[in-house]
Enzyme design. Structure first.
Site, mmCIF file in Angstrom:
data_model
loop_
_atom_site.group_PDB
_atom_site.id
_atom_site.type_symbol
_atom_site.label_atom_id
_atom_site.label_comp_id
_atom_site.label_asym_id
_atom_site.label_seq_id
_atom_site.Cartn_x
_atom_site.Cartn_y
_atom_site.Cartn_z
ATOM 1 N N ARG A 185 0.864 -1.180 0.000
ATOM 2 C CA ARG A 185 0.000 0.000 0.000
ATOM 3 C C ARG A 185 0.899 1.227 0.000
ATOM 4 N NH1 ARG A 185 -3.223 -2.857 -1.639
ATOM 5 N NH2 ARG A 185 -5.338 -3.321 -0.913
ATOM 6 N N GLU B 98 -2.329 7.531 -5.250
ATOM 7 C CA GLU B 98 -2.531 6.916 -6.557
ATOM 8 C C GLU B 98 -3.955 7.028 -7.078
ATOM 9 O OE1 GLU B 98 -3.408 2.218 -6.094
ATOM 10 O OE2 GLU B 98 -1.451 2.820 -5.346
#
Length: 332
Positions: free
Chosen positions: A235, A264
């Site tokens: 992550r 992201e």
């Protein structure tokens, strides 16, 4: 049952439709390319449940809106659930289920692919040769044999990486707050500071929680060898990106490969090639020759996609049949 599938790409449709055809009573899947947010939550109107991915946002306002729309179940096509407010979901009575593990070898193999590419500069060599440049300057790598792998997170993916690293003849160090008896045959469990100080390659394989956000920060980067390589396929927010940029600029970090990025959401899983990307932090990362970035594809194999689809439908059937869901993280 009618299911709204958010963040749906063509490959999601293919594998979910394939799995749906095998159901005794197929579900009515409504695909939405848009990610789930407060602006798109109305797309779930008339649906019994929603199916989401890593960058869909399920904070309290979105969950409130879903409850008003009559949605009863939230099904993640992934293992991580840091994008879901679990407390609010529990209070509102949602069933929330995930796919806890899918082809851990897929992510492990991709991790090694990033390491090998970044180490031996094959991506740069490929572009050079296509332009007729066969010079080797700037392509020098290191032999992985007898190097030290530091693996943070001893779940199925971390252990799969450890097996591959062992096959290279590397020393393997592992860190995890939880004891991992299965890792004993693969390497040595150490504390985090020891792992960072001794490792030539540090790779992250742990879920994201609030207490490990920016696990790799300026302080931790200072503990690492200046020539060390840092890899993240877990992550994005496990790494403080600004601190990593500072370490790269000051040559306190040898190289970086990431398949995930803490901001992201607006970028990944879409074509932004004709846009001006306004994320200055991301753009700065892309200027380093010793940085490799890919767009969250570590999971992306045929086997993993089929497993994700199959387990998702197992979870959906639990809601449809009102049976216990073994993959639930919030139960009704």
């Amino acid at each position: 049952m009618k299911i709204a599938v958010f963040s749906a790409q063509a490959y999601d449709k293919y594998f979910l439709d394939e799995a749906n055809q095998r159901q005794a009573e197929p579900f009515n899947l409504v695909y939405q390319q848009a990610s789930l947010s407060l602006q798109t939550v109305t797309f779930a109107q008339g649906c019994d449940a929603i199916c989401i991915f890593v960058n869909d946002l399920l904070d309290a306002p979105v969950l409130d809106a879903l409850k008003i729309l009559g949605v009863r179940g939230i099904f993640l096509r992934c293992a991580g659930f840091n994008n879901v407010d679990l407390k609010a979901a529990d209070e509102l009575g949602f069933l929330v289920a995930r796919v806890p593990a899918y082809s851990p070898e897929a992510v492990a193999e991709y991790t090694i692919a990033l390491i090998m590419t970044l180490n031996r500069h094959t991506h740069r060599a490929y572009n050079r040769v296509r332009e007729g440049n066969f010079m080797l300057d700037g392509l020098l790598g290191m032999t992985l044999h007898e190097k030290t792998f530091g693996i943070i997170g001893m779940g199925k993916i971390g252990r799969a990486v450890a097996k591959i690293a062992s096959g290279f003849g590397c020393e393997v160090l592992g860190y995890d707050p939880m004891v991992s008896p299965e890792f004993a045959a693969l390497g040595e469990m150490v504390d985090l500071k020891t792992l960072l100080a001794r490792s030539d390659i540090v790779t992250l394989h742990c879920p994201l929680f609030e207490d490990n956000r920016h696990l790799i920060n300026a302080e931790k980067l200072h503990l690492m060898k200046p020539e060390a390589m840092l890899i993240n396929t877990s992550r994005g927010a496990l790494i403080d990106t600004r601190a990593v940029i500072a370490a790269l600029k000051s040559r306190r970090l040898g190289a970086l490969a990431i398949d995930v990025y803490e901001q992201e959401g607006p970028l990944f899983f879409q074509d932004r090639s004709s846009d001006i990307i306004a994320d200055d932090v991301f753009q700065r990362l892309m200027t380093f020759p010793n940085v490799l970035v890919t767009g969250h594809q570590g999971f992306f194999t045929i086997e993993a996609m089929r497993e994700i689809a199959d387990v998702t439908f197992q979870n959906l059937n639990c809601l449809a049949n009102e049976t216990n869901c073994p993959n639930a993280i919030v139960r009704t």
